[in-house]
Design a protein around this motif. Structure first.
Motif, PDB file in Angstrom:
ATOM      1  N   VAL A  63      47.948  45.308  48.030  1.00  0.00           N
ATOM      2  CA  VAL A  63      47.680  43.876  48.016  1.00  0.00           C
ATOM      3  C   VAL A  63      46.635  43.811  46.949  1.00  0.00           C
ATOM      4  CG1 VAL A  63      46.777  41.732  49.175  1.00  0.00           C
ATOM      5  CG2 VAL A  63      48.068  43.709  50.804  1.00  0.00           C
ATOM      6  N   GLN A  64      47.511  43.087  45.947  1.00  0.00           N
ATOM      7  CA  GLN A  64      46.482  42.863  44.956  1.00  0.00           C
ATOM      8  C   GLN A  64      46.049  41.609  45.226  1.00  0.00           C
ATOM      9  OE1 GLN A  64      45.484  45.190  42.578  1.00  0.00           O
ATOM     10  NE2 GLN A  64      43.226  42.729  41.934  1.00  0.00           N
ATOM     11  N   ALA A  65      44.698  40.634  45.258  1.00  0.00           N
ATOM     12  CA  ALA A  65      44.371  39.783  45.654  1.00  0.00           C
ATOM     13  C   ALA A  65      43.518  39.503  44.463  1.00  0.00           C
ATOM     14  CB  ALA A  65      43.902  39.787  47.322  1.00  0.00           C
ATOM     15  N   CYS A  66      43.042  38.452  43.592  1.00  0.00           N
ATOM     16  CA  CYS A  66      42.544  37.986  43.058  1.00  0.00           C
ATOM     17  C   CYS A  66      41.866  36.052  43.696  1.00  0.00           C
ATOM     18  CB  CYS A  66      42.850  37.594  41.629  1.00  0.00           C
ATOM     19  SG  CYS A  66      43.923  39.079  41.173  1.00  0.00           S
ATOM     20  N   LEU A  67      40.586  35.745  43.763  1.00  0.00           N
ATOM     21  CA  LEU A  67      41.268  34.999  44.670  1.00  0.00           C
ATOM     22  C   LEU A  67      39.230  34.206  44.291  1.00  0.00           C
ATOM     23  CD1 LEU A  67      40.166  37.224  48.177  1.00  0.00           C
ATOM     24  CD2 LEU A  67      41.800  36.137  47.059  1.00  0.00           C
ATOM     25  N   ALA A  68      39.225  33.321  43.846  1.00  0.00           N
ATOM     26  CA  ALA A  68      38.304  31.757  43.376  1.00  0.00           C
ATOM     27  C   ALA A  68      37.259  31.987  44.624  1.00  0.00           C
ATOM     28  CB  ALA A  68      38.589  30.662  43.979  1.00  0.00           C
ATOM     29  N   ASN A  69      36.584  32.020  44.541  1.00  0.00           N
ATOM     30  CA  ASN A  69      34.908  32.087  44.721  1.00  0.00           C
ATOM     31  C   ASN A  69      34.534  33.709  45.585  1.00  0.00           C
ATOM     32  OD1 ASN A  69      33.881  29.379  45.589  1.00  0.00           O
ATOM     33  ND2 ASN A  69      36.384  29.159  46.484  1.00  0.00           N
ATOM     34  N   ALA A  70      35.366  34.855  44.657  1.00  0.00           N
ATOM     35  CA  ALA A  70      35.055  36.431  44.753  1.00  0.00           C
ATOM     36  C   ALA A  70      34.308  36.596  43.653  1.00  0.00           C
ATOM     37  CB  ALA A  70      36.052  37.187  45.312  1.00  0.00           C
ATOM     38  N   ASP A  71      32.934  35.749  43.550  1.00  0.00           N
ATOM     39  CA  ASP A  71      32.018  35.536  42.461  1.00  0.00           C
ATOM     40  C   ASP A  71      30.924  36.425  42.360  1.00  0.00           C
ATOM     41  OD1 ASP A  71      33.116  33.242  41.502  1.00  0.00           O
ATOM     42  OD2 ASP A  71      32.105  32.327  43.088  1.00  0.00           O
ATOM     43  N   ALA A  80      37.203  41.660  51.012  1.00  0.00           N
ATOM     44  CA  ALA A  80      38.336  43.015  50.745  1.00  0.00           C
ATOM     45  C   ALA A  80      38.236  43.480  52.437  1.00  0.00           C
ATOM     46  CB  ALA A  80      38.407  43.970  50.425  1.00  0.00           C
ATOM     47  N   ALA A  81      37.416  43.558  53.218  1.00  0.00           N
ATOM     48  CA  ALA A  81      37.202  44.314  53.957  1.00  0.00           C
ATOM     49  C   ALA A  81      38.543  43.034  54.809  1.00  0.00           C
ATOM     50  CB  ALA A  81      35.767  44.621  54.753  1.00  0.00           C
ATOM     51  N   ALA A  82      38.139  42.016  54.977  1.00  0.00           N
ATOM     52  CA  ALA A  82      38.962  40.629  55.795  1.00  0.00           C
ATOM     53  C   ALA A  82      40.562  41.243  55.570  1.00  0.00           C
ATOM     54  CB  ALA A  82      38.242  39.865  55.762  1.00  0.00           C
ATOM     55  N   GLY A  87      45.615  44.204  58.395  1.00  0.00           N
ATOM     56  CA  GLY A  87      46.930  45.522  57.739  1.00  0.00           C
ATOM     57  C   GLY A  87      48.020  44.846  57.272  1.00  0.00           C
ATOM     58  N   TRP A  88      48.038  44.012  55.793  1.00  0.00           N
ATOM     59  CA  TRP A  88      49.368  44.171  55.148  1.00  0.00           C
ATOM     60  C   TRP A  88      49.480  44.539  54.214  1.00  0.00           C
ATOM     61  CZ3 TRP A  88      46.043  38.889  53.949  1.00  0.00           C
ATOM     62  CH2 TRP A  88      46.074  37.740  54.463  1.00  0.00           C
ATOM     63  N   GLY A  89      48.623  45.617  53.930  1.00  0.00           N
ATOM     64  CA  GLY A  89      48.956  46.785  52.721  1.00  0.00           C
ATOM     65  C   GLY A  89      48.412  48.017  53.187  1.00  0.00           C
ATOM     66  N   ARG A  90      49.494  48.921  52.770  1.00  0.00           N
ATOM     67  CA  ARG A  90      48.423  49.852  52.970  1.00  0.00           C
ATOM     68  C   ARG A  90      46.987  50.712  52.167  1.00  0.00           C
ATOM     69  NH1 ARG A  90      54.334  51.118  52.171  1.00  0.00           N
ATOM     70  NH2 ARG A  90      54.845  51.807  53.817  1.00  0.00           N
ATOM     71  N   SER A  91      46.433  49.404  50.836  1.00  0.00           N
ATOM     72  CA  SER A  91      45.482  49.491  49.742  1.00  0.00           C
ATOM     73  C   SER A  91      45.116  48.233  49.755  1.00  0.00           C
ATOM     74  CB  SER A  91      45.845  50.753  49.225  1.00  0.00           C
ATOM     75  OG  SER A  91      46.907  50.017  47.489  1.00  0.00           O
ATOM     76  N   VAL A  92      44.671  47.571  49.528  1.00  0.00           N
ATOM     77  CA  VAL A  92      43.821  46.449  49.139  1.00  0.00           C
ATOM     78  C   VAL A  92      43.118  46.970  47.944  1.00  0.00           C
ATOM     79  CG1 VAL A  92      42.758  44.629  49.493  1.00  0.00           C
ATOM     80  CG2 VAL A  92      43.973  45.261  51.399  1.00  0.00           C
ATOM     81  N   THR A  93      43.464  45.496  47.247  1.00  0.00           N
ATOM     82  CA  THR A  93      41.939  45.212  45.727  1.00  0.00           C
ATOM     83  C   THR A  93      41.913  44.157  45.648  1.00  0.00           C
ATOM     84  OG1 THR A  93      42.928  47.210  44.101  1.00  0.00           O
ATOM     85  CG2 THR A  93      41.567  45.670  43.083  1.00  0.00           C
ATOM     86  N   VAL A  94      40.602  43.240  45.781  1.00  0.00           N
ATOM     87  CA  VAL A  94      40.213  42.071  45.448  1.00  0.00           C
ATOM     88  C   VAL A  94      39.045  42.388  44.579  1.00  0.00           C
ATOM     89  CG1 VAL A  94      38.891  40.382  46.934  1.00  0.00           C
ATOM     90  CG2 VAL A  94      39.830  41.506  48.334  1.00  0.00           C
ATOM     91  N   ALA A 295      48.416  38.562  38.797  1.00  0.00           N
ATOM     92  CA  ALA A 295      48.015  39.521  40.487  1.00  0.00           C
ATOM     93  C   ALA A 295      48.835  40.657  40.095  1.00  0.00           C
ATOM     94  CB  ALA A 295      47.919  38.656  41.651  1.00  0.00           C
ATOM     95  N   ALA A 296      50.420  39.316  40.033  1.00  0.00           N
ATOM     96  CA  ALA A 296      51.380  40.741  40.328  1.00  0.00           C
ATOM     97  C   ALA A 296      51.137  41.868  38.830  1.00  0.00           C
ATOM     98  CB  ALA A 296      52.570  39.579  40.072  1.00  0.00           C
ATOM     99  N   LEU A 297      50.991  41.199  38.145  1.00  0.00           N
ATOM    100  CA  LEU A 297      51.182  42.690  36.466  1.00  0.00           C
ATOM    101  C   LEU A 297      50.222  43.535  37.043  1.00  0.00           C
ATOM    102  CD1 LEU A 297      51.142  39.874  33.572  1.00  0.00           C
ATOM    103  CD2 LEU A 297      52.921  41.963  34.304  1.00  0.00           C
ATOM    104  N   LEU A 298      48.984  43.734  37.718  1.00  0.00           N
ATOM    105  CA  LEU A 298      47.470  44.142  37.775  1.00  0.00           C
ATOM    106  C   LEU A 298      47.887  45.443  39.199  1.00  0.00           C
ATOM    107  CD1 LEU A 298      44.419  41.972  38.375  1.00  0.00           C
ATOM    108  CD2 LEU A 298      45.210  43.635  36.618  1.00  0.00           C
TER     109      LEU A 298
END
Length: 318
Positions: A63-71, A80-82, A87-94, A295-298
Motif C-alpha cells: 500500500v503506497q499512500a500519499c496523503l495530504a495533511n501528513a505534513d 501508517a500505523a492506522a 490489513g489491506w497490504g503486506r507492507s505500507v508506506t505513507v 503513488a502508483a509509480l512509487l
C-alpha cells in the motif's frame, strides 16, 4: 494499492506490475486533523472496498499512500500505523502527497532526483536525492511561514477587494468581480453574506479563478497578488534545491496542483522567469495527470516493475 488523498478529493487504485489498473474509486478530501485519524482512515476504507480490496479480499503486496495533511514525520507514522491495522497490504508506506506529484514528474528507471512544488488548495514543496535525502516544509499555514494556494489567494483577493471598495486601498476591479461571481451588487453585500452565512465561507476558494481573470485584464492589485504567488513558488523550489545541493545541477522542478497545472499565463510565465533567474539549471515540468499516478509509480518502484509496466501505467493516466 495506490492512494492519493488530497484536501479536496481522494483516489484509490489497484494496479499490478504490468501497469494494469484493476480497480479504482474516488471520494472526498482527506482531513485527519478535522475528522480524526480513525475517522479519516475509516472513510478511506470505504473507497478501498469500492476499488475491490479490503475486507474479504487478499492483502495486496504493498500500500503506497500519499496523503495530504501528513505534513510531519510523526503524522506519517500515525497514519501508517492506522492503515497497517486495516490489513489491506503486506507492507505500507505513507508519505506526504507532494511526493506523489514529484514522482509523477520524474523519469522512470533512474534514481529519483528533483523538487516538486504543489499549489492547489494549499501550497507545499518537497525534494529528493538518489541517496535518500529529502527537503520538505511543514506546510501548516502561517505558523510555518506558508503563503499561497487557492484558498489563500481567494482570501487575499477578498481582503484587497474590501479595501478597494471602502477606500482604504487601491482601486481594483476585484471589488466588483468578486461579489458579481455570487450574484451580489458589491463588496458590502458580499461581506455581509459571508459573515451571516448566506454564502458559505467554504465557497470562497471558488474566487481564485476570478482573481486570475481580473489579473489578466491588467488590474494592478490582482496582478500583484499573482506575482506574489509566483515568487513563493520560486523561493520554495530554490530553497529545496539549495538544501539538497542541487541548485547547480540540471534537475526537474515539477509543478502541479490545480493552480499551477492550470497554466494561467501570468502565473506560469512569472514562475518560469523566476526559476530562470534564481535556479537557472532547473528544468520546469508541469504535471497534469492525476496525482494517484505518482503513488502508483512509487509502488512499482518498490516492487521492481519492468519498464513496460511504467509505460502502460502512464499511458492510462496521460
Amino acid at each position: 494499492m495506490a492512494v492519493d488523498a488530497g484536501n479536496s478529493k481522494t483516489d484509490v487504485a489497484l494496479v499490478d506490475t504490468t501497469g494494469r489498473i484493476l480497480g479504482t474509486a474516488r471520494g472526498g478530501g482527506f482531513r485527519p486533523h478535522a475528522d480524526g485519524v480513525d475517522a479519516a482512515v475509516g472513510e478511506l476504507a470505504r473507497l478501498v472496498a469500492a476499488a475491490g480490496a479490503g475486507p474479504g479480499a487478499a492483502p495486496v503486496d504493498h500500500v503506497q499512500a500519499c496523503l495530504a495533511n501528513a505534513d510531519l514525520p510523526v503524522e506519517e507514522e500515525r497514519l501508517a500505523a492506522a492503515i497497517e491495522r486495516c490489513g489491506w497490504g503486506r507492507s505500507v508506506t505513507v508519505v506526504n502527497d507532494t511526493f506523489a506529484l514529484l514522482r509523477a514528474g520524474l523519469p522512470d528507471g533512474s534514481a529519483p532526483r528533483g523538487v516538486a512544488v504543489v499549489c492547489g488548495a494549499g501550497i507545499n514543496c518537497a525534494g529528493l536525492t538518489p541517496d535518500g535525502r529529502t527537503a520538505r516544509f511543514a506546510s501548516l499555514g502561517r505558523i510555518s511561514g506558508d503563503w499561497g494556494g487557492g484558498v489563500h489567494l481567494a482570501d487575499e483577493a477578498l481582503w484587497w477587494a474590501a479595501r478597494a471598495a471602502d477606500g482604504r486601498g487601491e482601486p481594483s476591479a476585484l471589488a466588483t468581480a468578486l461579489p458579481a461571481y455570487f450574484g451580489l451588487a458589491g463588496m458590502p453585500e458580499l461581506i455581509e453574506a459571508l459573515h451571516l452565512g448566506a454564502v458559505a465561507r467554504a465557497r470562497t476558494h471558488e474566487l481564485a479563478p476570478v482573481l486570475f481573470a481580473v489579473a489578466a485584464t491588467g488590474d494592478a492589485v490582482a496582478r500583484a497578488i499573482v506575482a506574489r504567488q509566483a515568487e513563493e513558488v520560486v523561493v520554495m523550489a530554490r530553497t529545496a534545491l539549495a538544501r539538497l545541493d542541487l541548485l547547480g545541477e540540471r534537475v526537474p522542478v515539477v509543478l502541479g496542483g490545480g493552480v499551477l497545472a492550470a497554466r494561467h499565463p501570468l502565473l506560469h510565465d512569472d514562475v518560469l522567469e523566476g526559476l530562470a533567474a534564481h535556479a537557472p539549471r532547473a528544468e520546469p515540468v508541469v504535471v497534469t495527470a492525476p496525482p494517484v499516478l505518482g503513488a502508483a509509480l512509487l509502488a512499482l518502484d518498490l516492487l521492481g516493475a519492468e519498464a513496460d509496466g511504467y509505460a502502460a501505467l502512464r499511458a492510462r493516466w496521460a
